[in-house]
Design a protein around this motif. Structure first.
Motif, PDB file in Angstrom:
ATOM      1  N   GLU A   1      17.421 -67.855  16.698  1.00 30.83           N
ATOM      2  CA  GLU A   1      16.473 -68.940  16.429  1.00 30.83           C
ATOM      3  C   GLU A   1      16.980 -70.243  17.036  1.00 30.83           C
TER       4      GLU A   1
ATOM      5  N   GLN B   1      19.396 -79.661  21.532  1.00 28.34           N
ATOM      6  CA  GLN B   1      18.684 -78.479  21.069  1.00 28.34           C
ATOM      7  C   GLN B   1      18.868 -77.348  22.071  1.00 28.34           C
TER       8      GLN B   1
ATOM      9  N   CYS C   1      13.664 -74.284   8.073  1.00 33.00           N
ATOM     10  CA  CYS C   1      14.894 -74.779   8.704  1.00 33.00           C
ATOM     11  C   CYS C   1      16.031 -74.757   7.694  1.00 33.00           C
TER      12      CYS C   1
ATOM     13  N   ALA D   1      19.942 -76.309   7.322  1.00 29.05           N
ATOM     14  CA  ALA D   1      20.743 -77.362   7.951  1.00 29.05           C
ATOM     15  C   ALA D   1      21.978 -77.671   7.123  1.00 29.05           C
TER      16      ALA D   1
ATOM     17  N   SER E   1      21.276 -77.548  12.627  1.00 28.12           N
ATOM     18  CA  SER E   1      20.341 -76.666  11.924  1.00 28.12           C
ATOM     19  C   SER E   1      19.906 -75.518  12.810  1.00 28.12           C
TER      20      SER E   1
ATOM     21  N   ASN F   1      19.596 -76.910  16.480  1.00 32.12           N
ATOM     22  CA  ASN F   1      19.392 -78.341  16.696  1.00 32.12           C
ATOM     23  C   ASN F   1      20.591 -79.152  16.217  1.00 32.12           C
TER      24      ASN F   1
ATOM     25  N   SER G   1      16.141 -73.320  13.119  1.00 30.76           N
ATOM     26  CA  SER G   1      14.768 -73.417  12.645  1.00 30.76           C
ATOM     27  C   SER G   1      13.869 -72.474  13.423  1.00 30.76           C
TER      28      SER G   1
ATOM     29  N   THR H   1      12.797 -83.380   6.702  1.00 27.68           N
ATOM     30  CA  THR H   1      13.440 -82.444   7.624  1.00 27.68           C
ATOM     31  C   THR H   1      14.731 -81.911   7.027  1.00 27.68           C
TER      32      THR H   1
END
Length: 233
Positions: A79, A96, A181, A183, A196, A82, A198, A118
């Motif tokens: 996945e 990213q 997500c 993190a 993270s 970030n 996501s 977030t």
């Protein structure tokens, strides 16, 4: 000044820095003359435009050396990975590495988002004192990005307490419906930072979260060595 939202009065600066007023005046005049600070009509001082270029270069360099580590997370988890930092009262994505899946989470590097909605933002907020969190959300508000966004200060503080206890944050459709997500904050970084993974909630489920969190925490420890605040003499 950045931690105070970018604007401070001379008396506030003097109190924070514990410097004699004449010394502070000299420093401020130099910074104003060079464009790093500007004086507002209110006679307070704000961060200047010369800092924008410095920030852009620093973010680019940070993203460059963080990207291989993020790529490792993508290889292990499949996945998008970030990295984001606290930028004033907002959170900015600085690096990213996208998922190889055709359906994936994507955001532009440099994009600024509200911290409360977030995973990276909540991870960072959870590492800050409550008074600072209240100051930040007092300035930004708690706008709803989706119907799942936390919009109450007390509810947010309760969520941050839970994040501190379990060691990671979850954004479950709070920024974008259907996206989940996981993190973690990078400990002791000189700039408040989080990383993270996501992606679509159908793939980034609790089972993947159980696998992802230890990998994120290990990656954050590796990043911490690079971003640690130097010890004072």
């Amino acid at each position: 000044m950045a931690e105070a939202g970018g604007v401070m009065g001379l008396s506030e600066l003097a109190e924070q820095l514990d410097l004699p007023t004449p010394t502070l005046h000299r420093l401020i005049r130099t910074l104003v003359a060079r464009g790093y600070v500007r004086q507002l009509p209110s006679r307070k001082y704000a961060l200047g435009t010369r800092l924008i270029r410095l920030g852009e270069v620093a973010s680019q360099l940070t993203g460059n050396w963080a990207r291989p580590l993020l790529a490792e997370l993508v290889a292990k988890l499949g996945e998008t990975a970030n990295m984001a930092t606290l930028d004033g009262d907002m959170v900015a994505y600085v690096a990213q590495v996208p998922s190889p899946h055709p359906m994936r989470m994507f955001t532009e590097v440099g994009r600024r988002v509200f911290a409360h909605s977030t995973g990276v933002g909540k991870a960072i907020l959870a590492s800050l004192p409550e008074a600072q969190v209240r100051t930040i959300v007092g300035r930004t508000g708690l706008p709803a990005q989706t119907g799942r966004t936390i919009t109450d200060v007390d509810a947010l503080l309760s969520e941050l307490s839970a994040i501190r206890e379990r060691g990671f944050a979850v954004d479950d459709g709070e920024q974008e419906l259907g996206v989940r997500c996981y993190a973690v904050v990078v400990p002791n970084a000189s700039v408040h930072t989080a990383i993270s993974i996501s992606g679509p909630g159908i793939r980034v489920d609790p089972a993947l979260g159980d696998k992802a969190v230890p990998l994120l925490q290990a990656a954050a420890e590796r990043l911490a060595a690079e971003l640690a605040v130097p010890e004072s003499d």
